[in-house]
Scaffold this motif. Structure first.
Motif, short mmCIF file in Angstrom:
data_model
loop_
_atom_site.label_atom_id
_atom_site.label_comp_id
_atom_site.label_asym_id
_atom_site.label_seq_id
_atom_site.Cartn_x
_atom_site.Cartn_y
_atom_site.Cartn_z
N VAL A 1 0.84 -1.37 -0.14
CA VAL A 1 -0.06 0.15 0.00
C VAL A 1 0.84 1.36 -0.16
O VAL A 1 1.90 1.38 0.86
N VAL A 2 0.82 2.18 -1.14
CA VAL A 2 1.59 3.46 -1.21
C VAL A 2 0.48 4.47 -0.78
O VAL A 2 -0.64 4.77 -1.18
N THR A 3 1.15 5.56 0.12
CA THR A 3 0.65 6.74 0.43
C THR A 3 1.36 7.80 -0.01
O THR A 3 2.48 7.92 0.19
N TRP A 4 0.93 8.81 -0.97
CA TRP A 4 1.76 10.03 -1.16
C TRP A 4 0.64 11.33 -1.40
O TRP A 4 -0.07 11.00 -2.14
N GLU A 5 1.05 11.98 -0.71
CA GLU A 5 0.17 13.37 -0.58
C GLU A 5 -1.25 12.90 -0.40
O GLU A 5 -1.50 12.15 0.72
N ASN A 6 -2.07 13.31 -1.06
CA ASN A 6 -3.58 12.84 -0.89
C ASN A 6 -3.90 11.60 -1.23
O ASN A 6 -5.05 11.01 -1.33
N TRP A 7 -2.96 10.74 -2.20
CA TRP A 7 -3.30 9.57 -2.86
C TRP A 7 -2.86 8.34 -2.20
O TRP A 7 -2.00 8.53 -1.44
N THR A 8 -3.72 7.34 -2.25
CA THR A 8 -3.36 5.92 -1.85
C THR A 8 -3.67 4.90 -2.74
O THR A 8 -4.78 5.14 -3.34
N PRO B 1 0.95 -11.81 -13.67
CA PRO B 1 1.71 -12.25 -14.73
C PRO B 1 1.59 -11.99 -16.39
O PRO B 1 1.98 -12.10 -17.31
N ARG B 2 0.23 -11.82 -16.55
CA ARG B 2 -0.16 -11.26 -17.83
C ARG B 2 -0.15 -9.83 -18.08
O ARG B 2 0.23 -9.04 -19.19
N GLU B 3 -0.72 -9.01 -17.34
CA GLU B 3 -0.74 -7.57 -17.21
C GLU B 3 0.36 -6.69 -16.97
O GLU B 3 0.46 -5.98 -17.08
N GLY B 4 1.26 -7.47 -15.86
CA GLY B 4 2.26 -6.63 -15.27
C GLY B 4 1.70 -5.68 -13.98
O GLY B 4 0.85 -6.31 -13.37
N LEU B 5 1.89 -4.58 -13.96
CA LEU B 5 1.58 -3.87 -12.82
C LEU B 5 0.23 -3.41 -12.92
O LEU B 5 -0.23 -3.13 -14.19
N VAL B 6 -0.57 -3.79 -11.81
CA VAL B 6 -1.87 -3.12 -11.72
C VAL B 6 -1.90 -2.31 -10.36
O VAL B 6 -1.18 -2.58 -9.17
N LEU B 7 -2.74 -1.27 -10.53
CA LEU B 7 -3.08 -0.47 -9.41
C LEU B 7 -4.43 -0.46 -8.87
O LEU B 7 -5.40 -0.57 -9.79
N HIS B 8 -4.28 -0.96 -7.59
CA HIS B 8 -5.74 -1.43 -6.87
C HIS B 8 -6.19 -0.22 -5.98
O HIS B 8 -5.34 0.34 -5.43
N GLN B 9 -7.44 -0.26 -6.18
CA GLN B 9 -7.97 0.85 -4.91
C GLN B 9 -7.46 2.31 -4.95
O GLN B 9 -7.13 2.55 -3.85
N LEU B 10 -7.36 2.90 -6.30
CA LEU B 10 -6.65 4.22 -6.24
C LEU B 10 -7.69 5.16 -5.64
O LEU B 10 -8.79 5.30 -6.24
N GLY B 11 -7.19 6.02 -4.57
CA GLY B 11 -8.38 7.01 -4.11
C GLY B 11 -7.67 8.17 -3.44
O GLY B 11 -6.31 8.07 -3.48
N TRP B 12 -8.31 9.13 -3.33
CA TRP B 12 -7.86 10.38 -2.94
C TRP B 12 -8.32 10.64 -1.39
O TRP B 12 -9.66 10.93 -1.09
#
Length: 657
Positions: A236-243, A250-261
């Motif tokens: 879980v990444v938190t940066w400024e107001n983003w989380t 293995p198919r898509e590579g990087l996925v961003l889950h539950q992107l919120g402000w």
């Protein structure tokens, strides 16, 4: 122990999955794992999860028997230690499992053992087969009778002058072998014409070719003496107001889950799940040797499996946090890729600025962005996928295409290729990507409006002809949600909450701004258009269904077509005030230049999601001014934008050094 439904698979879980399938008689000595990944729970299950709740960890595996060619899809629970389902794959109607890394290696032995192929090389004056590099490529599905129901790769070949010589400069054109991977033999050889093999070498890693490195570039140092502004807690990444939560498939590579402000004491959801779900690279050469070239790099080759290991201080600059990726190899054993995902922040020039003529106030704030990225190598091309989050709530995806262009012999005055070196051709082609955006703007129920500029004619209400307005069209069903971009109309798509309004009483929203470049250029009646139907529209809007994961369907390799988005939208479900998914196709047409040889400078494309009424006012008014010590240097006036990013890339851009 995994405590969240979306946590990435560990090496121990991959081993447990392999053992579970083995215990249930699904793995033999000739079984290969074409894919093994996390089977994500449906959205409501994840959203309802609370810390301490039990988690059912499930996996999806695609198994291939190399002895028989039989394949099946298996879903199993590691938590309950049971196999939930086993489904046989019909290679004629369902397609084939993705291509295995080890299959690409076996092709060399197969073609070199074939008498017809060896004779084709001899006709071209090639006697040292150790210097021939057969290049295995996905076959697609073009109704070729000899390939029906078989697991096939198509093989073009390239020549080296010596082991360290890059073979792409010397295509052995005019001949292609169709290889059956199960029977391990060439089933058809197309020897159309004997063409000259380009002689000039093009070794971009050899100073004898490139010349001595220039000495005029002064160092640029990126420092954050107090460390980065982001925090990482597990995934879980938190940066400024983003989380958000980092995932890797293995198919898509990087996925961003539950992107919120984060807004006060609550996190407002924006996107539930964002990924690059598919891409297709169709080529324009209609010759008997090359008409079939159209590669689906996610569905056929698995983008995640092709991920690069990034080097600290080389691929990413600045204060970096890396995520490793754990993937299953063909035997179902864990394979760790160190530094697969790069996380860092970078300056991005002026955020806002105003000098007031009445109050004499002069204020400037600087923009910065968080960068989450990974790089893959698929064949000759290298692709960087960069998600950007900005201080003002903007979201971007940028794709950076580089590497080596696919080559051919150049036929004079060709209508389908560029000459990039003497006698060396590079066929015209496209790079088309499809992002899957499971939207959740301030809640589950959203709606989409198409917005366009509308000039108004001179008339009683517009006597001087200066008026223009905006046309808004609500997309109410999946049929209406299949749209093409139109840059001249300023066409964008607004995704708004069905339940949440801002202080002006209007629905909070985000706007998808496409670049609006050409869509798929293959004829609508072609096999490529049938298999890559997602690339015929810039936008698709579907009702959320956890089973609808990929724009070209679950099994893309050798699929006959019609799967994925055409099938999903056939029911024409309502999409107004519903839980919806946006699928956005974007990309570039590549007419290769001499400047793209022998290695191609980065070509950029992407899209932007921008808040529109999501906030009640500019959300960056509280961004502090940059300290004066950072605004001037060696006599330059304070406040000048020296070193700011005026376009693509940035201080943290990946590069190989």
């Amino acid at each position: 122990m995994r405590t969240h439904p979306l946590q990435r698979l560990t090496a121990d879980e991959i081993r447990a999955a392999r053992a579970l399938l083995d215990d249930n008689g699904l793995v033999t000595a000739t079984t290969k794992f074409a894919l093994l990944g996390l089977e994500e729970p449906d959205k409501l299950t994840v959203l309802g999860h609370r810390p301490g709740d039990p988690v059912d960890r499930r996996v999806r595996a695609v198994l291939l028997d190399l002895a028989t060619g039989a394949s099946r899809t298996v879903i199993a629970s590691l938590t309950r230690n049971v196999v939930d389902s086993v489904e046989a794959i019909d290679p004629v109607t369902d397609g084939q499992p993705p291509i295995l890394l080890e299959e690409l290696v076996t092709v060399d032995e197969i073609v070199k053992a074939d008498a017809g192929w060896r004779e084709a090389m001899a006709r071209r004056g090639i006697t040292d087969l150790d210097l021939v590099r057969p290049c295995p490529l996905s076959a697609g599905n073009f109704g070729i009778p000899s390939q029906r129901g078989r697991r096939v790769l198509h093989v073009l070949s390239f020549l080296q002058h010596r082991p360290e010589d890059h073979p792409w400069a010397h295509p052995i054109d005019g001949v292609v072998a169709y290889v059956d991977l199960i029977e391990k033999k060439v089933i058809e050889l197309v020897d159309d014409s004997v063409l000259p093999i380009p002689e000039e070498e093009a070794n971009h890693d050899d100073p004898a070719y490139t010349g001595p490195p220039r000495t005029t570039l002064k160092p640029i140092e990126i420092t954050q003496p107090e460390g980065p502004s982001f925090t990482v807690d597990d995934d879980v990444v938190t940066w400024e107001n983003w989380t958000f939560r980092v995932g890797f498939d293995p198919r898509e590579g990087l996925v961003l889950h539950q992107l919120g402000w984060r807004d006060g004491d609550r996190v407002r959801p924006v996107i539930y799940r964002a990924s690059l779900a598919e891409m297709v690279v169709p080529y324009a050469d209609p010759s008997p040797v090359r008409f079939w070239q159209s590669y689906f790099d996610a569905g056929e080759y698995l983008l995640g499996q092709q991920v690069n290991s990034l080097e600290l201080g080389c691929d990413c600059l600045g204060e970096i946090h890396y995520f490793d990726a754990v993937l299953a190899d063909g035997d179902g054993a864990p394979r760790e890729v160190r530094n697969a995902i790069c996380l860092h922040e970078e300056d991005y020039g002026v955020l806002w600025k105003h000098t007031d003529i009445f109050t004499e106030s002069a204020e400037t704030r600087r923009q910065r962005r968080l960068v989450i990225s990974f790089f893959v190598t698929v064949g000759v091309y290298d692709y960087g996928f960069y998600w950007y989050l900005y201080l003002d709530g903007t979201i971007q995806l940028e794709v950076k295409a580089t590497g080596v262009v696919f080559t051919s012999a150049y036929k004079p005055d060709s209508s389908y290729a560029s000459e990039v070196a003497p006698g060396l051709g590079a066929p015209f082609h496209q790079h088309l990507y499809c992002a899957r955006l499971d939207m959740m703007v301030d809640g589950l129920d959203n709606a989409v409006d198409e917005l366009e500029v509308q000039p108004l004619p001179i008339g009683p209400a517009n006597p001087n002809g200066n008026a223009f307005t905006r046309r808004t069209t609500r997309l109410r069903s999946e049929a209406e949600g299949a749209r093409a971009a139109d840059p001249l109309a300023g066409r964008t798509w607004r995704i708004s909450s069905s339940d949440s309004t801002n202080r002006l009483g209007r629905p909070v929203a985000y706007e998808l701004r496409p670049e609006g470049r050409p869509l798929l250029l293959s004829d609508p009646a072609s096999a490529t258009a049938n298999r890559a139907a997602f690339a015929t529209k810039s936008l698709w809007v579907t009702r959320y269904d956890p089973a609808e994961r990929f724009p070209a369907g679950d099994l893309v390799n050798q699929h006959p077509g019609g799967a994925g988005l055409p099938k999903y939208v056939a029911a024409d479900r309502a999409i107004e005030d519903q839980d919806i998914v946006l699928w956005h196709t974007f990309g570039a047409v590549h007419f290769p230049r001499p400047e793209d040889w022998p290695v191609m400078p980065v070509e950029y494309c992407g899209f932007t999601l921008r808040p529109v009424g999501f906030f009640d006012r500019n959300p960056t008014l509280d961004v502090p001014a940059t300290p004066a010590a950072h605004c001037g240097h060696h006599g330059h006036q304070q406040g000048e934008d020296h070193g700011a990013h005026g376009g693509h890339g940035g201080h943290g851009e990946h590069h190989h050094g």
